[in-house]
Write a protein that holds these residues in place. Sequence first.
Motif, PDB file in Angstrom:
ATOM      1  N   ASP A   1       0.836  -1.064   0.041  1.00  0.00           N
ATOM      2  CA  ASP A   1       0.047  -0.052  -0.157  1.00  0.00           C
ATOM      3  C   ASP A   1       0.900   1.385   0.073  1.00  0.00           C
ATOM      4  OD1 ASP A   1      -2.140  -1.506  -0.085  1.00  0.00           O
ATOM      5  OD2 ASP A   1      -2.618  -1.428   1.996  1.00  0.00           O
ATOM      6  N   SER A   2       1.745   1.360   1.075  1.00  0.00           N
ATOM      7  CA  SER A   2       2.800   2.471   0.996  1.00  0.00           C
ATOM      8  C   SER A   2       3.519   2.664  -0.383  1.00  0.00           C
ATOM      9  CB  SER A   2       3.743   2.548   2.285  1.00  0.00           C
ATOM     10  OG  SER A   2       4.313   1.388   2.164  1.00  0.00           O
ATOM     11  N   LEU A   3       4.112   1.775  -0.725  1.00  0.00           N
ATOM     12  CA  LEU A   3       4.712   1.763  -2.121  1.00  0.00           C
ATOM     13  C   LEU A   3       4.092   2.409  -3.220  1.00  0.00           C
ATOM     14  CD1 LEU A   3       7.039  -1.564  -1.859  1.00  0.00           C
ATOM     15  CD2 LEU A   3       7.791   1.248  -1.364  1.00  0.00           C
ATOM     16  N   ALA A   4       2.603   1.694  -3.284  1.00  0.00           N
ATOM     17  CA  ALA A   4       1.557   2.162  -4.517  1.00  0.00           C
ATOM     18  C   ALA A   4       1.262   3.494  -4.286  1.00  0.00           C
ATOM     19  CB  ALA A   4       0.533   0.945  -4.380  1.00  0.00           C
ATOM     20  N   VAL A   5       1.157   4.068  -3.216  1.00  0.00           N
ATOM     21  CA  VAL A   5       0.782   5.494  -2.749  1.00  0.00           C
ATOM     22  C   VAL A   5       1.885   6.291  -3.345  1.00  0.00           C
ATOM     23  CG1 VAL A   5       0.352   7.168  -1.214  1.00  0.00           C
ATOM     24  CG2 VAL A   5      -0.992   5.047  -0.976  1.00  0.00           C
TER      25      VAL A   5
END
Length: 316
Positions: free
Chosen positions: A57-61
């Motif tokens: 999630d954090s990498l995608a954001v």
Amino acid sequence: MGRRFFLMCMMFLLLVVPVGAEPISWVDFDVGYESLRYALSQDIATFEQEKHISWIDSLAVAACRSGGKCPLSQVKRAVEDLKGDKEPKELLGGLAKYYDYYHQAYSAALGGLVGSYAIQTEDGWKASYGLKAFSPIAAGYGYSHCSDFGVSRSYGFQRKHLGNDLMGGLGTPIVAVEGGVIEAMGWNRYGGWRIGIRSFDNKRYYYYAHLQKDHPFAPGLQVGDMVDAGQLIGFMGRTGYSDRENTNNIETVHLHFGMELVFDERQKECNSEIWIDVYDIVRLLSSHTASYQKKDGTWQRSYPYQDLDIPEYPKE
């Protein structure tokens, strides 16, 4: 019998699952080591908290905000934002339209590397959460590598290098990065003695090439077998670049390690295969190695391992 049945079931599911939107056709994986390490550390640190911050999630954001570059500053910002009450797409505003692509791409590349696992020690099984995939090089064996993805190769035809070369000593034990099913094993004119393993979710195909002449594979392995993460699969060598089997035509002893992403089975063996740069993934995996000892001529794993996220699969 059980292992073959399980593999047949997996392939059947691939055929019957309805086809939705067009599958992803290209992934430019450009997530650096520092960003991977930080996102992973926050995933682990928040695992038992009310708001678990998944590293995907954090990498995608961060990727949405940076055009796929994922600099550490953006990853840190994404982690802090995700600790709040808003969902990823709410945080992104007009950039939310890119989120599904990056989340799906990063889930395919990284989805099986982090989770719950257990190792057996003298005190019994010890469960943990974190990096559950392993370095392809067994513990205690040195190697060197550099960022060489995309470098030109000319044997057979002009092409790009679709992996990461890890240089080490002849006979260095090679282990499966992740658990899965052996899809390919034997001789390839380019890769020499090689083995290909598909992850249990079918998204990642791991390719290990240039294995040792005369003794390339761990005893007893064959196509269709299941392997555990960290299981011994072969030994480093320099075979390949020949139509004649068991030939050393590679100058330097090394392991060619590659990862292909598969969003649709039609992508598996074609002119539009999706291979990603694994250099920084290899760097990340170097912190988690599988230990082996050779006793009476037989390799034995020091600490038996179990992936707790995968249900018990059929045994022979």
